[in-house]
Design an enzyme around this catalytic site. Sequence first.
Site, mmCIF file in Angstrom:
data_model
loop_
_atom_site.group_PDB
_atom_site.id
_atom_site.type_symbol
_atom_site.label_atom_id
_atom_site.label_comp_id
_atom_site.label_asym_id
_atom_site.label_seq_id
_atom_site.Cartn_x
_atom_site.Cartn_y
_atom_site.Cartn_z
ATOM 1 N N GLY A 15 -15.100 8.289 4.647
ATOM 2 C CA GLY A 15 -15.422 6.946 5.118
ATOM 3 C C GLY A 15 -16.135 7.008 6.457
ATOM 4 O O GLY A 15 -15.837 7.870 7.280
ATOM 5 N N GLY B 42 -10.135 14.784 4.046
ATOM 6 C CA GLY B 42 -10.719 15.195 2.765
ATOM 7 C C GLY B 42 -11.893 16.138 2.966
ATOM 8 O O GLY B 42 -11.947 17.231 2.394
ATOM 9 N N THR C 267 -12.258 9.789 12.025
ATOM 10 C CA THR C 267 -11.623 8.756 11.209
ATOM 11 C C THR C 267 -11.141 7.636 12.119
ATOM 12 O O THR C 267 -10.635 7.898 13.220
ATOM 13 C CB THR C 267 -10.417 9.265 10.399
ATOM 14 O OG1 THR C 267 -9.747 8.131 9.839
ATOM 15 C CG2 THR C 267 -9.421 10.053 11.216
ATOM 16 N N ILE C 268 -11.301 6.422 11.644
ATOM 17 C CA ILE C 268 -10.736 5.321 12.438
ATOM 18 C C ILE C 268 -9.206 5.368 12.359
ATOM 19 O O ILE C 268 -8.527 4.789 13.198
ATOM 20 C CB ILE C 268 -11.242 3.932 11.976
ATOM 21 C CG1 ILE C 268 -10.783 3.611 10.545
ATOM 22 C CG2 ILE C 268 -12.747 3.819 12.113
ATOM 23 C CD1 ILE C 268 -10.901 2.133 10.193
ATOM 24 N N ASP C 269 -8.657 6.052 11.344
ATOM 25 C CA ASP C 269 -7.196 6.054 11.144
ATOM 26 C C ASP C 269 -6.460 6.899 12.191
ATOM 27 O O ASP C 269 -5.249 6.740 12.372
ATOM 28 C CB ASP C 269 -6.857 6.605 9.750
ATOM 29 C CG ASP C 269 -7.543 5.843 8.632
ATOM 30 O OD1 ASP C 269 -7.916 4.674 8.842
ATOM 31 O OD2 ASP C 269 -7.712 6.425 7.538
ATOM 32 N N GLU D 263 -2.139 -1.598 6.681
ATOM 33 C CA GLU D 263 -2.326 -1.703 5.220
ATOM 34 C C GLU D 263 -1.329 -0.840 4.453
ATOM 35 O O GLU D 263 -0.997 -1.140 3.305
ATOM 36 C CB GLU D 263 -3.756 -1.317 4.834
ATOM 37 C CG GLU D 263 -4.116 0.122 5.195
ATOM 38 C CD GLU D 263 -5.527 0.522 4.792
ATOM 39 O OE1 GLU D 263 -6.253 -0.302 4.226
ATOM 40 O OE2 GLU D 263 -5.894 1.685 5.074
ATOM 41 N N LEU E 107 -14.713 -4.417 8.572
ATOM 42 C CA LEU E 107 -15.258 -4.799 9.887
ATOM 43 C C LEU E 107 -14.814 -3.790 10.945
ATOM 44 O O LEU E 107 -15.513 -3.544 11.925
ATOM 45 C CB LEU E 107 -14.767 -6.198 10.278
ATOM 46 C CG LEU E 107 -15.343 -7.357 9.450
ATOM 47 C CD1 LEU E 107 -14.565 -8.634 9.699
ATOM 48 C CD2 LEU E 107 -16.817 -7.551 9.803
HETATM 49 O O1 F6P Z 1 -9.914 6.318 6.109
HETATM 50 C C1 F6P Z 1 -10.635 5.231 6.608
HETATM 51 C C2 F6P Z 1 -10.369 3.993 5.778
HETATM 52 O O2 F6P Z 1 -11.103 2.928 6.348
HETATM 53 C C3 F6P Z 1 -8.902 3.622 5.613
HETATM 54 O O3 F6P Z 1 -8.364 3.021 6.772
HETATM 55 C C4 F6P Z 1 -8.964 2.751 4.396
HETATM 56 O O4 F6P Z 1 -7.740 2.748 3.700
HETATM 57 C C5 F6P Z 1 -10.042 3.404 3.569
HETATM 58 O O5 F6P Z 1 -10.831 4.175 4.457
HETATM 59 C C6 F6P Z 1 -10.918 2.447 2.833
HETATM 60 O O6 F6P Z 1 -11.778 3.184 2.033
HETATM 61 P P1 F6P Z 1 -13.029 2.547 1.279
HETATM 62 O O7 F6P Z 1 -14.160 2.497 2.266
HETATM 63 O O8 F6P Z 1 -13.280 3.484 0.161
HETATM 64 O O9 F6P Z 1 -12.641 1.173 0.828
#
Ligand code: F6P
Length: 360
Positions: free
Chosen positions: A14, A117, A138-140, A235, A285
């Site tokens: 992502g 990943g 990663t934003i996570d 989430e 966003l």
């Molecule tokens: O890993 C980054 C992330 O934005 C997560 O926070 C989120 O669950 C996921 O990717 C969303 O993935 P996609 O862009 O495939 O909807």
Amino acid sequence: MLSIGRLGILTGGGDAPGLNAVIRAVVKTSSNAGIECLGVEDSFDGLLEANRSRPLTPRDVTGILRLGGTILGTVNTGNPFAASVATSAGTRVYSERVVEMFHKMGLDALIAIGGDGTLAIAYQFCELGIPIVGVPKTIDNDIVGTTNCFGFETAVAFATDAIDRLHTTAEAHRRILIVEVMGRYAGWIALHSGVAGGADAILIPEIPFDLAIVARRLRDRDAWGAKFSIVVAAEGAYPKGGALSLIEPAHDRRAERLGGIGARVAEALARETGKETRSVVLGHLQRGGAPTSFDRVLATRFGGKAVELVLRGEFGTMVAFAPPDIIARPLKEIVGKTQTVPMNSDLLMTAKALGVTFGD
Ligand code: F6P
């Protein structure tokens, strides 16, 4: 120092604000060191065919420091390592084709910018002899071994701004507002934006919540006169004894898509408190827009350090932020692991001491 003629760079997983800042730093640093940079498109897929990459010069990366997204494109459809893939040379095993093309394209090394990943795939290719340095993104903020990933601070800043805006309307209407933020199985974005935005309840995957406890806390606020409340839900948060909220289960190498917990909590809190509730999903966003100055600096430092590691021949590593330094960590130590919020986190304990409920 190694003699590196041609260096590939790719982005995977992502997107996160700051990817372009890393690309820019890598291209400028390597150009100054006399290295030619090749931008590989769409993660490792760009190594399947010679026409899916392009030379990148300092001219090509001028002005991208502040841009979200990635000029190279990205893919987050899981690990294709052992899959069969159609190529111009017929159907091939993905990993074998990538290794073959890496050499055919005259590459000496590769910088792979990605999340868990992409870094896991990078590690697998290192084992097959491709010299790779990883850059965590990663934003996570859930990659182990680095205090911060770029993109996280930008996502938190955006979520905090959203919470600030929701505060005023929640207060005006005396409502409960639930804000669902990203983060997958880690509660970093929820915890940081929740504290920065002054949330009354923060629900994170690391602490399965009891809704009755959350409702009691919000009723207490009503009792002492604060007739509105803000709840931030990651989430990946879920109720004690309950399950994750999914938009879509995992399929065809795609990871499961999390989402929907905000609406579920809103419904339940309306029932439990008798108050009007609304929920907002911040979604993608959080991944868009310009990186904050912190993320630009971190991304630039990561890019510069990655080129340094390439020149030193320190492959199979990932650059990492260990304040105040940028260091190298073996990819082997970080793949397959997730950095979640520890229960002794200072920020978690501070929030609890302030009266923020986590539903436990
Ligand atoms: O890993 C980054 C992330 O934005 C997560 O926070 C989120 O669950 C996921 O990717 C969303 O993935 P996609 O862009 O495939 O909807």
